[in-house]
Design a protein around this motif. Sequence first.
Motif, PDB file in Angstrom:
ATOM      1  N   THR A 103       6.045 -56.761   4.736  1.00 17.12           N
ATOM      2  CA  THR A 103       6.236 -57.730   5.803  1.00 17.12           C
ATOM      3  C   THR A 103       6.018 -57.011   7.136  1.00 17.12           C
ATOM      4  OG1 THR A 103       8.629 -57.342   5.849  1.00 17.12           O
ATOM      5  CG2 THR A 103       7.837 -59.177   4.509  1.00 17.12           C
ATOM      6  N   PHE A 104       5.468 -57.751   8.095  1.00 18.48           N
ATOM      7  CA  PHE A 104       5.177 -57.193   9.410  1.00 18.48           C
ATOM      8  C   PHE A 104       5.756 -58.104  10.487  1.00 18.48           C
ATOM      9  CE2 PHE A 104       1.843 -55.703   6.598  1.00 18.48           C
ATOM     10  CZ  PHE A 104       1.676 -54.375   6.951  1.00 18.48           C
ATOM     11  N   LYS A 105       6.121 -57.501  11.601  1.00 21.94           N
ATOM     12  CA  LYS A 105       6.563 -58.276  12.754  1.00 21.94           C
ATOM     13  C   LYS A 105       5.392 -58.424  13.711  1.00 21.94           C
ATOM     14  CE  LYS A 105      10.191 -58.527  16.270  1.00 21.94           C
ATOM     15  NZ  LYS A 105      11.389 -57.842  16.841  1.00 21.94           N
ATOM     16  N   LEU A 106       5.024 -59.660  14.001  1.00 18.33           N
ATOM     17  CA  LEU A 106       3.914 -59.911  14.908  1.00 18.33           C
ATOM     18  C   LEU A 106       4.363 -59.766  16.360  1.00 18.33           C
ATOM     19  CD1 LEU A 106       2.159 -62.957  13.180  1.00 18.33           C
ATOM     20  CD2 LEU A 106       1.717 -60.505  12.897  1.00 18.33           C
ATOM     21  N   ARG A 107       3.384 -59.759  17.246  1.00 23.97           N
ATOM     22  CA  ARG A 107       3.656 -59.524  18.658  1.00 23.97           C
ATOM     23  C   ARG A 107       4.590 -60.581  19.253  1.00 23.97           C
ATOM     24  NH1 ARG A 107      -1.624 -59.117  20.563  1.00 23.97           N
ATOM     25  NH2 ARG A 107      -1.689 -57.033  19.629  1.00 23.97           N
ATOM     26  N   ASP A 108       4.509 -61.813  18.737  1.00 24.23           N
ATOM     27  CA  ASP A 108       5.365 -62.875  19.277  1.00 24.23           C
ATOM     28  C   ASP A 108       6.748 -62.903  18.622  1.00 24.23           C
ATOM     29  OD1 ASP A 108       4.861 -63.845  16.750  1.00 24.23           O
ATOM     30  OD2 ASP A 108       3.893 -65.692  17.397  1.00 24.23           O
TER      31      ASP A 108
END
Length: 206
Positions: free
Chosen positions: A149-154
């Motif tokens: 899982t990744f955290k996006l810029r927003d």
Amino acid sequence: MKRFLISNVIIADNNFSMFLITLKDVVIMKISKIFVLCIMIIYSMSYGTKANYTSEEFQKSLFDVGFKEVNVALQESKDHFKKEIALPIKIPPIEFTHSFGRLSDLDGDINDVFEIEYRHIDKPKNHYMIRVYPVKYGLPIWKEHIDQTFKLRDGSKATYSTTAAKGFNLLVFEKSGWQYVLNINKAVSDQVTPEILVEIANSVNP
């Protein structure tokens, strides 16, 4: 007292029946979504295995199954969903010769999806797809299929899976009421890493 107990049993039985009907509807919706995705991917892969196309033949093969110019399909999808659709500005750093779009408008709203395909006429492995669903009818990604899982810029979350679809790695995320599914052929996963897909996801500016 006996009559009261029988009434309770009937009410409980009716509630249980309604629960089973609701559960059945949810299961059918999820199964149909997965079935349609599998059919789309298998169909797309079958076209990727053919060789020695001229550009016109290659284009016709995709037009014959409903694909159009991307801007035409995008406008049809906006009109169909009555909502703007923002697309990623970035694409994978591999070569493509063609891009096509399609609105899949099936019975009901559950399986409606806007999709774009990027292909290379002489390199079938260079195959990248974007699918855009309304969030409420989005593709389910089961926990056992989540690799990262990744955290996006927003601040939102993106899910990466190498097992949810045969032959493709997926990055799934949501923005502005849409679920985006980025599909990249496993054969080029060394060139198009999860981090690159995240960069593409971050280039969607609603």
